[in-house]
Scaffold this active site. Structure first.
Site, PDB file in Angstrom:
ATOM      1  N   LYS A  43      49.569  44.094  41.234  1.00  0.00           N
ATOM      2  CA  LYS A  43      48.621  45.185  41.484  1.00  0.00           C
ATOM      3  C   LYS A  43      49.293  46.527  41.207  1.00  0.00           C
ATOM      4  CE  LYS A  43      45.714  42.773  44.852  1.00  0.00           C
ATOM      5  NZ  LYS A  43      46.409  41.472  44.890  1.00  0.00           N
ATOM      6  N   GLU A  86      42.454  30.756  44.134  1.00  0.00           N
ATOM      7  CA  GLU A  86      42.574  31.271  45.498  1.00  0.00           C
ATOM      8  C   GLU A  86      41.198  31.632  46.056  1.00  0.00           C
ATOM      9  OE1 GLU A  86      43.599  35.370  46.304  1.00  0.00           O
ATOM     10  OE2 GLU A  86      44.177  35.601  44.195  1.00  0.00           O
TER      11      GLU A  86
END
Length: 302
Positions: A160, A25
């Site tokens: 996360k 990414e």
């Protein structure tokens, strides 16, 4: 594949010859890391793949055009503070195409574009997920829905840790996303190795490749998510992590930070409160995921 997506000659040749390719990414270096470290990490990840015998395919958007296999100059340009760069999810792709904007692609957008190009493996840092308090805000990352409909193997250091990891795993189950831990039954929590949530485990890159083949044989259209814990020496001390996260959440409540601004706010607070340790953990986790993704891509190519 749509003609509106540009695939580099290097990536296209590797795919045609059935050589291993790993997608990367671009938001990790356009929005996730500080300059000039951001470009250094991005180029090092590409070199890490080449050294492992794998072709890198960094995904981003240049003047509104999605590119699978950014060149080094394109990576440097997107990572340069002088270049206006937006953060691009799947829903944003038509907008940036019309406005001809530069952009870093999120996990969701990267997975979509990589799959459309024919890339089967994708390495990232940490995933988005269900936000804390989502029962009232309905705030969850588009990564979740995207991975339910894109048949790609994603290697991540988990979700996360500022998010609701248990709720995120519940959503993955509901949406039919296969989630496993690499040599662990404790789903990783990005900055920490074990989030406290249990998952099935696999022992080798070949196991991940076999999961992808089984998924395809069954005609399933969802991703296989491989949770890869950060190296023990690189994780943030769990007690320190929990303490600074609590502090960050209280500060966010006081400042009335909500919506898309919340996660960056929490991560920035943790970065300051840990003296930059979370940044080093982020980079270490990313490198570990790139290494594992390379081995999975080679196993799939075999």
């Amino acid at each position: 594949m749509s003609e509106s997506i540009v695939v580099s000659e290097t990536v296209r040749a590797a795919l045609d010859e059935r050589r291993p390719v790993v997608a990367l990414e671009s938001t990790i270096f356009t929005h996730g890391l500080t300059r000039p470290r951001n470009v250094e990490v991005a180029l090092a990840a590409e070199q890490q793949l080449r050294d492992a015998g794998v072709v890198p395919a960094t995904v981003g958007v240049v003047e509104g055009v999605p590119v699978v296999g950014l060149s080094a100059p394109q990576i440097r340009a997107l990572g340069d503070a002088a270049t206006p760069v937006v953060k691009i999810g799947i829903r944003d792709l038509p907008v940036v195409a019309v406005k001809r904007l530069h952009g870093g692609t999120t996990v969701a957008a990267t997975a979509l574009l990589a799959h459309r190009a024919g890339v089967g493996v994708f390495a990232t840092g940490g995933l988005g997920g269900v936000h804390r308090g989502a029962a009232t805000t309905f705030d969850e990352s588009a990564d979740i829905v995207a991975l339910s409909s894109i048949p790609i193997v994603v290697v991540s250091a988990g979700v996360k840790s500022v998010l609701d990891i248990a709720a995120t795993l519940e959503r993955f189950e509901t949406l039919g996303v296969t989630v496993v831990g690499f040599r662990t039954t404790g789903f990783p929590g990005f900055y920490i190795r074990d989030s406290g949530c249990a998952v099935d485990d696999i022992d080798s890159p070949e196991d991940a490749a076999a999961l992808a083949r089984a998924r395809d044989d069954l005609g399933l259209r969802s991703a296989v998510l491989v949770g890869n814990p950060v190296d023990p020496a690189a994780q943030v001390d769990p007690e320190l992590h929990d303490r600074v996260l609590d502090e960050a959440e209280r500060e966010a409540t006081t400042a009335r930070v909500r919506g898309k601004d919340l996660t960056p706010f929490l991560l920035e607070h943790m970065h300051r409160a840990t003296g930059g340790r979370t940044l080093e953990t982020n980079v270490a986790a990313y490198r570990g995921n790139v290494a594992l993704a390379a081995e999975i891509a080679k196993a799939m190519a075999r």
